[in-house]
Design a protein around this motif. Structure first.
Motif, mmCIF file in Angstrom:
data_model
loop_
_atom_site.group_PDB
_atom_site.id
_atom_site.type_symbol
_atom_site.label_atom_id
_atom_site.label_comp_id
_atom_site.label_asym_id
_atom_site.label_seq_id
_atom_site.Cartn_x
_atom_site.Cartn_y
_atom_site.Cartn_z
ATOM 1 N N ASP A 104 0.729 -1.299 -0.154
ATOM 2 C CA ASP A 104 -0.046 0.072 0.078
ATOM 3 C C ASP A 104 0.901 1.313 0.090
ATOM 4 N N SER A 105 1.936 1.393 0.878
ATOM 5 C CA SER A 105 2.566 2.622 1.049
ATOM 6 C C SER A 105 3.450 2.731 -0.375
ATOM 7 N N ASN A 106 4.009 1.592 -1.049
ATOM 8 C CA ASN A 106 4.677 1.713 -2.231
ATOM 9 C C ASN A 106 3.857 2.226 -3.364
ATOM 10 N N ILE A 107 2.717 1.689 -3.559
ATOM 11 C CA ILE A 107 1.677 2.187 -4.349
ATOM 12 C C ILE A 107 1.625 3.606 -4.466
ATOM 13 N N GLU A 108 1.136 4.214 -3.029
ATOM 14 C CA GLU A 108 1.127 5.488 -3.026
ATOM 15 C C GLU A 108 2.224 6.328 -3.287
ATOM 16 N N ARG A 109 3.497 6.022 -2.696
ATOM 17 C CA ARG A 109 4.409 6.703 -3.066
ATOM 18 C C ARG A 109 5.329 6.597 -4.314
ATOM 19 N N LEU A 110 4.945 5.545 -5.202
ATOM 20 C CA LEU A 110 5.444 5.542 -6.629
ATOM 21 C C LEU A 110 4.166 5.903 -7.425
ATOM 22 N N GLN A 111 3.065 6.173 -7.054
ATOM 23 C CA GLN A 111 2.007 6.576 -7.994
ATOM 24 C C GLN A 111 1.497 5.492 -8.996
ATOM 25 N N VAL A 112 1.580 3.947 -8.694
ATOM 26 C CA VAL A 112 1.192 2.893 -9.694
ATOM 27 C C VAL A 112 -0.020 2.627 -9.227
ATOM 28 N N PRO A 113 -0.868 2.442 -10.347
ATOM 29 C CA PRO A 113 -2.426 2.431 -10.032
ATOM 30 C C PRO A 113 -2.867 0.749 -9.643
ATOM 31 N N ILE A 114 -2.149 -0.298 -9.783
ATOM 32 C CA ILE A 114 -2.259 -1.467 -9.409
ATOM 33 C C ILE A 114 -1.277 -2.193 -8.756
ATOM 34 N N GLY A 115 -1.325 -2.596 -7.460
ATOM 35 C CA GLY A 115 -0.655 -3.354 -6.794
ATOM 36 C C GLY A 115 -0.990 -5.035 -6.702
ATOM 37 N N ILE A 116 -0.276 -5.841 -6.742
ATOM 38 C CA ILE A 116 -0.445 -7.161 -6.604
ATOM 39 C C ILE A 116 0.658 -7.816 -5.800
ATOM 40 N N GLY A 117 0.069 -8.547 -4.537
ATOM 41 C CA GLY A 117 0.999 -9.277 -3.956
ATOM 42 C C GLY A 117 0.746 -10.693 -3.982
ATOM 43 N N LEU A 118 1.791 -11.590 -4.486
ATOM 44 C CA LEU A 118 1.590 -12.833 -4.230
ATOM 45 C C LEU A 118 2.426 -13.395 -3.146
ATOM 46 N N LEU A 119 1.766 -13.279 -1.916
ATOM 47 C CA LEU A 119 2.377 -13.056 -0.688
ATOM 48 C C LEU A 119 2.434 -14.875 -0.123
ATOM 49 N N LYS A 120 2.990 -15.040 0.749
ATOM 50 C CA LYS A 120 3.361 -16.301 1.322
ATOM 51 C C LYS A 120 1.956 -17.307 1.708
ATOM 52 N N ASN A 121 1.101 -16.558 2.012
ATOM 53 C CA ASN A 121 -0.233 -17.385 2.408
ATOM 54 C C ASN A 121 -1.491 -16.763 1.464
ATOM 55 N N THR A 122 -1.170 -15.549 1.086
ATOM 56 C CA THR A 122 -2.383 -14.914 0.141
ATOM 57 C C THR A 122 -1.896 -14.197 -0.963
ATOM 58 N N LEU A 123 -3.049 -13.876 -1.692
ATOM 59 C CA LEU A 123 -2.846 -13.141 -2.813
ATOM 60 C C LEU A 123 -3.774 -11.906 -2.608
ATOM 61 N N TYR A 124 -2.942 -10.541 -2.749
ATOM 62 C CA TYR A 124 -3.367 -9.255 -2.298
ATOM 63 C C TYR A 124 -3.556 -8.522 -3.595
ATOM 64 N N PHE A 125 -4.549 -7.743 -3.649
ATOM 65 C CA PHE A 125 -4.649 -6.745 -4.620
ATOM 66 C C PHE A 125 -4.933 -5.420 -3.874
ATOM 67 N N ASN A 126 -4.206 -4.311 -4.700
ATOM 68 C CA ASN A 126 -4.916 -2.687 -4.348
ATOM 69 C C ASN A 126 -4.652 -2.273 -5.700
ATOM 70 N N VAL A 127 -5.900 -2.036 -5.925
ATOM 71 C CA VAL A 127 -6.554 -1.238 -7.365
ATOM 72 C C VAL A 127 -6.852 0.173 -6.911
ATOM 73 N N ALA A 128 -6.101 1.170 -7.119
ATOM 74 C CA ALA A 128 -6.498 2.538 -7.234
ATOM 75 C C ALA A 128 -7.069 2.795 -5.609
ATOM 76 N N GLY A 129 -6.437 1.962 -4.596
ATOM 77 C CA GLY A 129 -6.998 2.029 -3.191
ATOM 78 C C GLY A 129 -7.873 1.168 -2.733
ATOM 79 N N VAL A 130 -8.528 0.529 -3.590
ATOM 80 C CA VAL A 130 -9.483 -0.455 -2.969
ATOM 81 C C VAL A 130 -8.712 -1.687 -2.780
ATOM 82 N N GLU A 131 -8.787 -2.339 -1.543
ATOM 83 C CA GLU A 131 -7.923 -3.531 -1.181
ATOM 84 C C GLU A 131 -8.755 -4.786 -1.269
#
Length: 257
Positions: A104-131
């Motif tokens: 979340d913090s890197n998306i805001e800092r880098l101004q990237v619209p879509i963040g995706i996390g292939l994390l250890k136990n979860t698949l995480y999305f942050n699309v324009a602030g919607v988590e």
């Protein structure tokens, strides 16, 4: 209606002359305003939509092999890493080094619209602030091919999809614009009473809507050039009320003379 638009955009001090505008005309003005805002927002999104297609294919091509075993992501080919493009920020994390808050913090800092996390136990999305996040145990047959397919098809859409997208955007922007106008009208009506203008509530509403046209269009035009003013909402409200105040003051001056 052309006369009233000229007053709103070129001679805002004379807006009081538009207090006789008909209900159908003011509705049409609102519809046109929402259309302009919607088109401006879609115009800003076009480069992002185009980059999503190429960026998605880039990430898919470089994604290392991995498996999800016992609801845990593992990879023998790669350590945890971050892949950034213009439209995506991917966190590939089989080593459990990243947290959702870092995405979340890197998306805001880098101004990237879509963040995706292939994390250890979860698949995480942050699309324009919607988590959104999903545990792997909730997904069946989730593996490398699933993720590659998502990235390879990202940005592909049919004409019908674009039409529905435009419709939903128009309705959403219309609702937000009505909320803004409600606040402007509330304060404009108070100004009108304090200045003893003698205008009715309906007349105040018409003038408030027309007074908001110029500030709204100017602020939208600046954002098209990549300049998004801080306190956008507050600026819009203040400038609209200032123009409303000017035209009421001008009207009273003409009445005295």
């Amino acid at each position: 209606m052309k006369h009233y638009l000229t007053l709103a955009l070129a001679r805002p001090k004379e807006l009081y002359k538009a207090r006789t505008i008909k209900k159908g005309q003011i509705t049409l003005v609102l519809a046109l305003l929402v259309l302009v805002i919607t088109l401006a927002n879609l115009f800003r999104l076009l480069p992002i939509i185009h980059s999503i297609q190429s960026d998605g294919q880039e990430i898919a091509n470089e994604l290392p092999a991995f498996t999800v075993t016992e609801d845990t992501l593992t990879s023998e080919e790669s350590e945890s890493y971050i892949h950034q493009t213009d439209s995506f920020l991917l966190f590939f994390d089989p080593n459990d080094q990243f947290q959702k808050e870092e995405i979340d913090s890197n998306i805001e800092r880098l101004q990237v619209p879509i963040g995706i996390g292939l994390l250890k136990n979860t698949l995480y999305f942050n699309v324009a602030g919607v988590e959104m996040d999903y545990y792997y145990e909730q997904m069946q047959d989730f593996d490398q091919s699933t993720v590659k397919e998502i990235f390879n098809t990202a940005g592909n859409a049919t004409l019908l999809t674009y039409l529905f997208g435009f419709l939903f955007a128009y309705i959403g922007i219309a609702l937000m614009e009505l909320m803004d106008l409600l606040i402007i009208l509330l304060f404009a009506n108070l100004f009108s009473r304090a200045m003893r203008s003698g205008l009715s509530f309906k007349e105040n509403m018409k003038l408030a809507i027309l007074a908001s046209l110029l500030p709204t269009l100017v602020l939208e035009a600046t954002s098209l050039f990549g300049v998004v003013p801080p306190y956008y909402f507050e600026l819009k409200i203040i400038l609209s009320l200032f123009l409303f105040y000017l035209t009421i003051k001008e009207m009273k001056k003409k009445q005295v003379s």
